[in-house]
Design a protein around this motif. Structure first.
Motif, PDB file in Angstrom:
ATOM      1  N   LEU A 154      19.611  21.973  33.047  1.00 51.76           N
ATOM      2  CA  LEU A 154      18.456  22.475  33.795  1.00 51.76           C
ATOM      3  C   LEU A 154      17.508  23.212  32.867  1.00 51.76           C
ATOM      4  CD1 LEU A 154      16.910  23.089  36.397  1.00 51.76           C
ATOM      5  CD2 LEU A 154      18.404  25.069  36.748  1.00 51.76           C
ATOM      6  N   PHE A 155      18.043  24.017  31.957  1.00 51.79           N
ATOM      7  CA  PHE A 155      17.185  24.735  31.011  1.00 51.79           C
ATOM      8  C   PHE A 155      16.412  23.751  30.128  1.00 51.79           C
ATOM      9  CE2 PHE A 155      20.748  28.102  31.212  1.00 51.79           C
ATOM     10  CZ  PHE A 155      20.280  28.553  32.435  1.00 51.79           C
ATOM     11  N   ARG A 156      17.055  22.664  29.741  1.00 50.79           N
ATOM     12  CA  ARG A 156      16.379  21.643  28.936  1.00 50.79           C
ATOM     13  C   ARG A 156      15.252  21.002  29.733  1.00 50.79           C
ATOM     14  NH1 ARG A 156      15.534  16.750  28.787  1.00 50.79           N
ATOM     15  NH2 ARG A 156      16.830  16.372  30.641  1.00 50.79           N
ATOM     16  N   MET A 157      15.504  20.683  31.000  1.00 48.61           N
ATOM     17  CA  MET A 157      14.491  20.086  31.852  1.00 48.61           C
ATOM     18  C   MET A 157      13.296  21.020  32.016  1.00 48.61           C
ATOM     19  SD  MET A 157      17.202  18.583  34.648  1.00 48.61           S
ATOM     20  CE  MET A 157      16.037  18.763  35.995  1.00 48.61           C
ATOM     21  N   LYS A 158      13.561  22.312  32.194  1.00 47.97           N
ATOM     22  CA  LYS A 158      12.487  23.281  32.373  1.00 47.97           C
ATOM     23  C   LYS A 158      11.658  23.437  31.105  1.00 47.97           C
ATOM     24  CE  LYS A 158      13.528  27.162  34.306  1.00 47.97           C
ATOM     25  NZ  LYS A 158      14.309  28.406  34.516  1.00 47.97           N
ATOM     26  N   SER A 159      12.324  23.383  29.950  1.00 48.99           N
ATOM     27  CA  SER A 159      11.591  23.473  28.690  1.00 48.99           C
ATOM     28  C   SER A 159      10.609  22.321  28.541  1.00 48.99           C
ATOM     29  CB  SER A 159      12.575  23.484  27.510  1.00 48.99           C
ATOM     30  OG  SER A 159      11.895  23.510  26.275  1.00 48.99           O
ATOM     31  N   THR A 160      11.020  21.146  29.011  1.00 48.65           N
ATOM     32  CA  THR A 160      10.152  19.973  28.924  1.00 48.65           C
ATOM     33  C   THR A 160       8.970  20.082  29.878  1.00 48.65           C
ATOM     34  OG1 THR A 160      12.012  18.564  28.274  1.00 48.65           O
ATOM     35  CG2 THR A 160      10.054  17.463  29.149  1.00 48.65           C
ATOM     36  N   VAL A 161       9.231  20.476  31.115  1.00 48.41           N
ATOM     37  CA  VAL A 161       8.145  20.534  32.097  1.00 48.41           C
ATOM     38  C   VAL A 161       7.228  21.714  31.824  1.00 48.41           C
ATOM     39  CG1 VAL A 161       9.300  21.984  33.841  1.00 48.41           C
ATOM     40  CG2 VAL A 161       7.623  20.282  34.558  1.00 48.41           C
ATOM     41  N   ALA A 162       7.726  22.761  31.141  1.00 44.37           N
ATOM     42  CA  ALA A 162       6.871  23.898  30.807  1.00 44.37           C
ATOM     43  C   ALA A 162       5.739  23.470  29.891  1.00 44.37           C
ATOM     44  CB  ALA A 162       7.690  25.008  30.156  1.00 44.37           C
ATOM     45  N   ALA A 164       4.258  20.683  30.148  1.00 45.38           N
ATOM     46  CA  ALA A 164       3.289  19.989  31.012  1.00 45.38           C
ATOM     47  C   ALA A 164       2.476  20.977  31.832  1.00 45.38           C
ATOM     48  CB  ALA A 164       4.010  18.999  31.922  1.00 45.38           C
ATOM     49  N   ASP A 165       3.129  22.009  32.382  1.00 45.21           N
ATOM     50  CA  ASP A 165       2.442  23.033  33.183  1.00 45.21           C
ATOM     51  C   ASP A 165       3.343  24.255  33.275  1.00 45.21           C
ATOM     52  OD1 ASP A 165       1.051  24.613  34.926  1.00 45.21           O
ATOM     53  OD2 ASP A 165       0.644  23.047  36.387  1.00 45.21           O
ATOM     54  N   VAL A 166       3.125  25.223  32.404  1.00 47.51           N
ATOM     55  CA  VAL A 166       3.992  26.401  32.367  1.00 47.51           C
ATOM     56  C   VAL A 166       3.811  27.265  33.619  1.00 47.51           C
ATOM     57  CG1 VAL A 166       2.346  27.853  31.125  1.00 47.51           C
ATOM     58  CG2 VAL A 166       4.794  28.268  30.884  1.00 47.51           C
ATOM     59  N   PHE A 167       2.608  27.262  34.226  1.00 45.30           N
ATOM     60  CA  PHE A 167       2.405  28.030  35.452  1.00 45.30           C
ATOM     61  C   PHE A 167       3.299  27.503  36.582  1.00 45.30           C
ATOM     62  CE2 PHE A 167      -1.778  28.853  33.410  1.00 45.30           C
ATOM     63  CZ  PHE A 167      -1.668  30.231  33.344  1.00 45.30           C
ATOM     64  N   TYR A 168       3.499  26.211  36.590  1.00 49.42           N
ATOM     65  CA  TYR A 168       4.361  25.598  37.604  1.00 49.42           C
ATOM     66  C   TYR A 168       5.773  26.152  37.492  1.00 49.42           C
ATOM     67  CZ  TYR A 168       7.316  21.941  39.630  1.00 49.42           C
ATOM     68  OH  TYR A 168       8.278  21.256  40.338  1.00 49.42           O
ATOM     69  N   VAL A 169       6.293  26.286  36.267  1.00 47.97           N
ATOM     70  CA  VAL A 169       7.657  26.781  36.070  1.00 47.97           C
ATOM     71  C   VAL A 169       7.753  28.254  36.445  1.00 47.97           C
ATOM     72  CG1 VAL A 169       9.494  27.152  34.388  1.00 47.97           C
ATOM     73  CG2 VAL A 169       8.096  25.096  34.256  1.00 47.97           C
ATOM     74  N   ILE A 170       6.807  29.059  35.968  1.00 44.50           N
ATOM     75  CA  ILE A 170       6.869  30.503  36.218  1.00 44.50           C
ATOM     76  C   ILE A 170       6.701  30.827  37.692  1.00 44.50           C
ATOM     77  CG2 ILE A 170       5.671  32.681  35.784  1.00 44.50           C
ATOM     78  CD1 ILE A 170       5.168  31.793  32.968  1.00 44.50           C
ATOM     79  N   SER A 171       5.824  30.087  38.377  1.00 42.18           N
ATOM     80  CA  SER A 171       5.606  30.354  39.806  1.00 42.18           C
ATOM     81  C   SER A 171       6.825  30.018  40.645  1.00 42.18           C
ATOM     82  CB  SER A 171       4.397  29.562  40.309  1.00 42.18           C
ATOM     83  OG  SER A 171       4.650  28.158  40.218  1.00 42.18           O
ATOM     84  N   GLY A 172       7.671  29.098  40.155  1.00 48.01           N
ATOM     85  CA  GLY A 172       8.894  28.763  40.884  1.00 48.01           C
ATOM     86  C   GLY A 172       8.687  27.938  42.129  1.00 48.01           C
ATOM     87  N   VAL A 173       7.547  27.210  42.229  1.00 48.78           N
ATOM     88  CA  VAL A 173       7.301  26.436  43.442  1.00 48.78           C
ATOM     89  C   VAL A 173       8.295  25.288  43.595  1.00 48.78           C
ATOM     90  CG1 VAL A 173       4.868  27.006  43.573  1.00 48.78           C
ATOM     91  CG2 VAL A 173       5.588  25.041  42.219  1.00 48.78           C
ATOM     92  N   TRP A 174       9.028  24.956  42.539  1.00 47.98           N
ATOM     93  CA  TRP A 174      10.035  23.904  42.628  1.00 47.98           C
ATOM     94  C   TRP A 174      11.313  24.418  43.290  1.00 47.98           C
ATOM     95  CZ3 TRP A 174      14.109  25.260  39.273  1.00 47.98           C
ATOM     96  CH2 TRP A 174      13.789  26.265  38.343  1.00 47.98           C
TER      97      TRP A 174
END
Length: 323
Positions: A154-162, A164-174
């Motif tokens: 999961l941490f690897r997946m988040k590093s990749t998507v960050a 693409a859009d780091v605000f998406y990861v930090i906001s936690g809308v997923w």
């Protein structure tokens, strides 16, 4: 009459001979055609068949891509309905932006994350069963390492998507709404999670209690440092965006400078996930195999209950209106 019959037979014989001669000539003409022309015609037929297969394959792939995109959009709409994220017909915090474009990196992450949650649920069931039937420590260790490795994925997946859009990861809308309530830089706060897990691990030895307390203290110090860094970055970006005369038509220079400073957000996400990963590894080292299995079970069950809480909250009956 006899003469007429003989004449008729003669005419038939001449016709038959003529037909046989014509057929023979046609055969000879066909046989006399150059071999390369026949081969060229066969090659053209094969090429036409190949192109037809390619067109069919491309069409099927296009249909499959459209189906996947439709499923993704339907899931996004359903999530928005449950969480109340509509803003003027646009999904706030969604990978569907104001321009109507779809961020492919975020769409891929959400599909991967859905599968990740399914695997985590299966691992929870396997751990619960293994602890109830008292399997050997060797077999249990395999399940523990698999569970920890699943969080690392999961941490690897988040590093990749960050990227693409780091605000998406930090906001936690997923995540679900209840999970977002406890979110810290795009995930769980390690020190808070230790408070949740430790009561499920009793009895602990005095040495284990000491090591867990030290781990919790080091987690809090690292979390405070990252939180202060995030606050400093917010102040810097805010002052950068607000800088310059307000009567100027062009604000591109300020926004461009802010964009450069925001690149540090990806580093904050990666550092926060690295802290989570280190905490899981340290807890696995401190605990026995059976305690680590119980800890992973408690951790997975905790997130499962938060997701259940989010569903119940989203589907709660409306309050009765006042008369």
């Amino acid at each position: 009459m006899l003469v007429n019959n003989k004449s008729l037979k003669g005419m038939k014989s001449e016709t038959t001979s003529h037909e046989m001669l014509t057929a023979s000539n046609n055969y000879e003409q066909e046989a006399s055609k150059p071999i390369d022309k026949i081969q060229r015609r066969l090659a053209q037929n094969r090429e036409a068949a190949r192109k037809s297969r390619l067109r069919k394959k491309a069409y099927v792939q296009q249909l499959e891509n459209s189906r996947l995109k439709l499923i993704q959009l339907e899931q996004e709409l359903q999530r928005a309905r449950q969480q109340g994220l509509y803003m003027g017909g646009v999904l706030e915090g969604s990978h569907i932006g104001f321009s109507g474009t779809v961020n492919s990196g975020i769409a891929a992450f959400e599909m991967e994350y859905g599968r990740w949650v399914d695997v985590q649920h299966r691992q929870i069931c396997e751990l619960r069963t293994a602890l109830n039937v008292h399997i050997s420590d060797i077999e249990l260790r395999i399940l523990v390492e698999s569970g920890i490795g699943h969080y690392f994925e999961l941490f690897r997946m988040k590093s990749t998507v960050a990227k693409a859009d780091v605000f998406y990861v930090i906001s936690g809308v997923w995540k679900t709404s209840a999970e977002r309530f406890f979110s810290w830089i795009g995930g769980f706060r390690p020190s808070e999670l230790l408070k949740v897990l430790v009561p499920q691990l009793d009895p602990l030895t005095e040495q284990q209690i000491l090591e867990v307390c030290n781990l919790k203290q080091s987690c809090q110090q690292a979390e405070d440092a990252l939180s202060q860094g995030m606050e400093k970055l917010q102040e810097t970006v805010s002052s950068t965006v607000a800088g310059g005369p307000v009567d100027e038509v062009s604000y591109i220079p300020q926004v461009a400078t802010a964009m450069e400073k925001l690149e540090a957000l990806v580093s904050f996400v990666n550092q926060a996930d690295h802290l989570r990963q280190e905490t899981l590894q340290q807890m696995s080292r401190i605990l026995t195999t059976r305690q680590a299995a119980r800890g992973l079970l408690a951790l997975g069950e905790y997130f499962h209950r938060l997701r259940a809480l989010s569903t119940l909250w989203a589907t709660r009956p409306p309050e009765p209106s006042l008369p």
